[in-house]
Design a protein around this motif. Structure first.
Motif, mmCIF file in Angstrom:
data_model
loop_
_atom_site.group_PDB
_atom_site.id
_atom_site.type_symbol
_atom_site.label_atom_id
_atom_site.label_comp_id
_atom_site.label_asym_id
_atom_site.label_seq_id
_atom_site.Cartn_x
_atom_site.Cartn_y
_atom_site.Cartn_z
ATOM 1 N N ALA A 212 0.831 -1.204 0.000
ATOM 2 C CA ALA A 212 0.000 0.000 0.000
ATOM 3 C C ALA A 212 0.865 1.252 0.000
ATOM 4 O O ALA A 212 2.061 1.215 0.309
ATOM 5 N N ARG A 213 0.247 2.353 -0.368
ATOM 6 C CA ARG A 213 0.905 3.655 -0.349
ATOM 7 C C ARG A 213 -0.074 4.694 0.198
ATOM 8 O O ARG A 213 -1.177 4.867 -0.312
ATOM 9 N N THR A 214 0.358 5.392 1.236
ATOM 10 C CA THR A 214 -0.458 6.440 1.857
ATOM 11 C C THR A 214 0.209 7.787 1.629
ATOM 12 O O THR A 214 1.439 7.908 1.764
ATOM 13 N N ARG A 215 -0.592 8.794 1.287
ATOM 14 C CA ARG A 215 -0.064 10.139 1.048
ATOM 15 C C ARG A 215 -0.939 11.189 1.731
ATOM 16 O O ARG A 215 -2.152 11.030 1.831
ATOM 17 N N PHE A 216 -0.291 12.275 2.128
ATOM 18 C CA PHE A 216 -0.981 13.476 2.591
ATOM 19 C C PHE A 216 -0.515 14.608 1.681
ATOM 20 O O PHE A 216 0.662 14.991 1.707
ATOM 21 N N VAL A 217 -1.419 15.141 0.859
ATOM 22 C CA VAL A 217 -1.067 16.166 -0.120
ATOM 23 C C VAL A 217 -2.041 17.329 -0.025
ATOM 24 O O VAL A 217 -3.139 17.204 0.541
ATOM 25 N N ASP A 218 -1.659 18.482 -0.616
ATOM 26 C CA ASP A 218 -2.536 19.647 -0.596
ATOM 27 C C ASP A 218 -2.953 20.035 -2.012
ATOM 28 O O ASP A 218 -2.667 19.317 -2.985
ATOM 29 N N ASP A 219 -3.626 21.178 -2.137
ATOM 30 C CA ASP A 219 -4.124 21.644 -3.430
ATOM 31 C C ASP A 219 -3.004 21.886 -4.437
ATOM 32 O O ASP A 219 -3.225 21.834 -5.649
ATOM 33 N N ASP A 220 -1.816 22.202 -3.949
ATOM 34 C CA ASP A 220 -0.677 22.459 -4.832
ATOM 35 C C ASP A 220 0.026 21.171 -5.225
ATOM 36 O O ASP A 220 1.089 21.199 -5.839
ATOM 37 N N ASN A 221 -0.546 20.035 -4.828
ATOM 38 C CA ASN A 221 0.041 18.722 -5.074
ATOM 39 C C ASN A 221 1.360 18.542 -4.322
ATOM 40 O O ASN A 221 2.218 17.739 -4.704
ATOM 41 N N LYS A 222 1.535 19.302 -3.255
ATOM 42 C CA LYS A 222 2.715 19.157 -2.410
ATOM 43 C C LYS A 222 2.461 18.025 -1.422
ATOM 44 O O LYS A 222 1.431 18.006 -0.741
ATOM 45 N N CYS A 223 3.377 17.087 -1.355
ATOM 46 C CA CYS A 223 3.229 15.925 -0.495
ATOM 47 C C CYS A 223 3.995 16.139 0.811
ATOM 48 O O CYS A 223 5.194 16.410 0.794
ATOM 49 N N TYR A 224 3.290 16.021 1.917
ATOM 50 C CA TYR A 224 3.913 16.221 3.226
ATOM 51 C C TYR A 224 4.350 14.900 3.852
ATOM 52 O O TYR A 224 5.202 14.894 4.734
ATOM 53 N N LEU A 225 3.756 13.814 3.408
ATOM 54 C CA LEU A 225 4.181 12.499 3.884
ATOM 55 C C LEU A 225 3.720 11.444 2.891
ATOM 56 O O LEU A 225 2.566 11.444 2.463
ATOM 57 N N GLU A 226 4.628 10.566 2.514
ATOM 58 C CA GLU A 226 4.290 9.400 1.692
ATOM 59 C C GLU A 226 4.882 8.176 2.362
ATOM 60 O O GLU A 226 6.079 8.162 2.683
ATOM 61 N N ILE A 227 4.057 7.169 2.587
ATOM 62 C CA ILE A 227 4.514 5.948 3.234
ATOM 63 C C ILE A 227 4.203 4.762 2.325
ATOM 64 O O ILE A 227 3.054 4.567 1.922
ATOM 65 N N ASN A 228 5.212 3.983 2.009
ATOM 66 C CA ASN A 228 5.040 2.743 1.251
ATOM 67 C C ASN A 228 5.264 1.579 2.208
ATOM 68 O O ASN A 228 6.287 1.527 2.902
ATOM 69 N N TYR A 229 4.327 0.654 2.245
ATOM 70 C CA TYR A 229 4.385 -0.374 3.277
ATOM 71 C C TYR A 229 3.654 -1.643 2.837
ATOM 72 O O TYR A 229 2.974 -1.671 1.806
ATOM 73 N N THR A 230 3.815 -2.689 3.644
ATOM 74 C CA THR A 230 3.069 -3.936 3.457
ATOM 75 C C THR A 230 2.327 -4.263 4.753
ATOM 76 O O THR A 230 2.751 -3.862 5.849
ATOM 77 N N PHE A 231 1.221 -4.975 4.616
ATOM 78 C CA PHE A 231 0.466 -5.423 5.782
ATOM 79 C C PHE A 231 -0.213 -6.741 5.439
ATOM 80 O O PHE A 231 -0.312 -7.122 4.276
ATOM 81 N N ASP A 232 -0.675 -7.438 6.472
ATOM 82 C CA ASP A 232 -1.303 -8.738 6.289
ATOM 83 C C ASP A 232 -2.758 -8.719 6.746
ATOM 84 O O ASP A 232 -3.121 -7.983 7.673
ATOM 85 N N ILE A 233 -3.567 -9.529 6.092
ATOM 86 C CA ILE A 233 -4.906 -9.865 6.590
ATOM 87 C C ILE A 233 -4.884 -11.354 6.906
ATOM 88 O O ILE A 233 -4.591 -12.167 6.030
ATOM 89 N N ARG A 234 -5.188 -11.694 8.156
ATOM 90 C CA ARG A 234 -5.126 -13.080 8.596
ATOM 91 C C ARG A 234 -6.463 -13.536 9.182
ATOM 92 O O ARG A 234 -7.356 -12.716 9.390
ATOM 93 N N LYS A 235 -6.513 -14.830 9.458
ATOM 94 C CA LYS A 235 -7.738 -15.381 10.024
ATOM 95 C C LYS A 235 -7.979 -14.891 11.439
ATOM 96 O O LYS A 235 -9.107 -14.792 11.904
ATOM 97 N N ASP A 236 -6.881 -14.535 12.122
ATOM 98 C CA ASP A 236 -6.971 -14.006 13.481
ATOM 99 C C ASP A 236 -5.890 -12.967 13.669
ATOM 100 O O ASP A 236 -4.954 -12.864 12.874
ATOM 101 N N TRP A 237 -6.020 -12.193 14.747
ATOM 102 C CA TRP A 237 -5.037 -11.174 15.042
ATOM 103 C C TRP A 237 -3.666 -11.796 15.327
ATOM 104 O O TRP A 237 -2.650 -11.193 15.182
#
Length: 237
Positions: A212-237
């Motif tokens: 996944a990739r998460t971003r926080f950007v404004d009207d000027d398309n300026k990015c204040y934080l971009e995070i690239n990461y992986t996560f799992d979905i499992r049958k249990d926690w």
């Protein structure tokens, strides 16, 4: 972040919802006949992003004109009583003299957490380089959750701050989320926001690893934080 089995397309009523959220923050971006306070970011901006080729709804950049400091913004409209009062209301208790002549707003994401009913919050460590080593978090299939974050705005007004998140599984985009957060003036106290509650998919095909990739950007398309990461979905926690 980005899975909701009951997610629907945004309807025409979404504008009212955003207006309510912005009024709760003490900010309005839809005032009639009022010019936006934030303008085109300077060439010295350190962290910017290009148009996202993976985003099917990529928007064209809009030239908002030259940017100016808060002092200049108030000074140029001092003869317009209604506009001056609106800007003062937007700025709230901001000490203009303490801010100085800085043009670019600064937005710092202070914390990220995943909330799920009946469980302790999952506090996410924000990586300095935007890349998370290893698996960032794990979610249980069919579980309800929401993302909560806090951020601080310094120097100048940030216009049209928004959160975006895209998710892929085995190279195929399976989800894309966008939420307009609003326009915020600089202040010492952090702003807090909680995303709408979502539900992770369930079943044997839903389990596994995601990128996944998460971003926080404004009207000027300026990015204040971009995070690239992986996560799992499992049958249990």
């Amino acid at each position: 972040m980005g899975f909701d089995e009951n997610k629907q397309e945004i309807s025409g009523d979404s504008t009212d919802v955003l207006n309510v959220k912005e009024k709760e923050e003490g900010v309005s971006v839809n005032e009639p006949n009022k010019e936006k306070l934030t303008r085109k970011s300077s060439e010295d901006s350190v962290l910017t992003i290009e148009d996202d080729e993976d985003d099917d709804d990529a928007e064209s950049k809009i030239n908002l004109g030259p940017q100016c400091s808060l002092k200049d913004q108030l000074e140029k409209d001092k003869d317009d009583e209604s506009l001056r009062k609106w800007k003062e209301q937007l700025l709230g208790s901001v000490d203009i003299n303490a801010i100085g002549e800085t043009l670019d707003p600064e937005v710092k994401i202070l914390s990220l957490a995943i909330k799920s009913p009946g469980r302790d919050d999952i506090l996410l460590q924000i990586p300095e380089n935007g890349k998370v080593k290893g698996n960032w978090f794990t979610l249980k299939e069919g579980s309800r959750y929401s993302l909560q974050f806090a951020f601080q705005v310094n120097h100048n007004i940030v216009s049209g701050l928004k959160y975006t998140n895209a998710v892929w599984k085995t190279g195929v985009k399976v989800d894309s989320t966008k939420e307009m957060l609003g326009t915020f003036s600089p202040q010492a106290e952090p702003y807090k926001h909680e995303m709408p509650e979502e539900t992770t998919p369930s079943g044997i095909f839903a389990r596994g690893s995601y990128t996944a990739r998460t971003r926080f950007v404004d009207d000027d398309n300026k990015c204040y934080l971009e995070i690239n990461y992986t996560f799992d979905i499992r049958k249990d926690w």
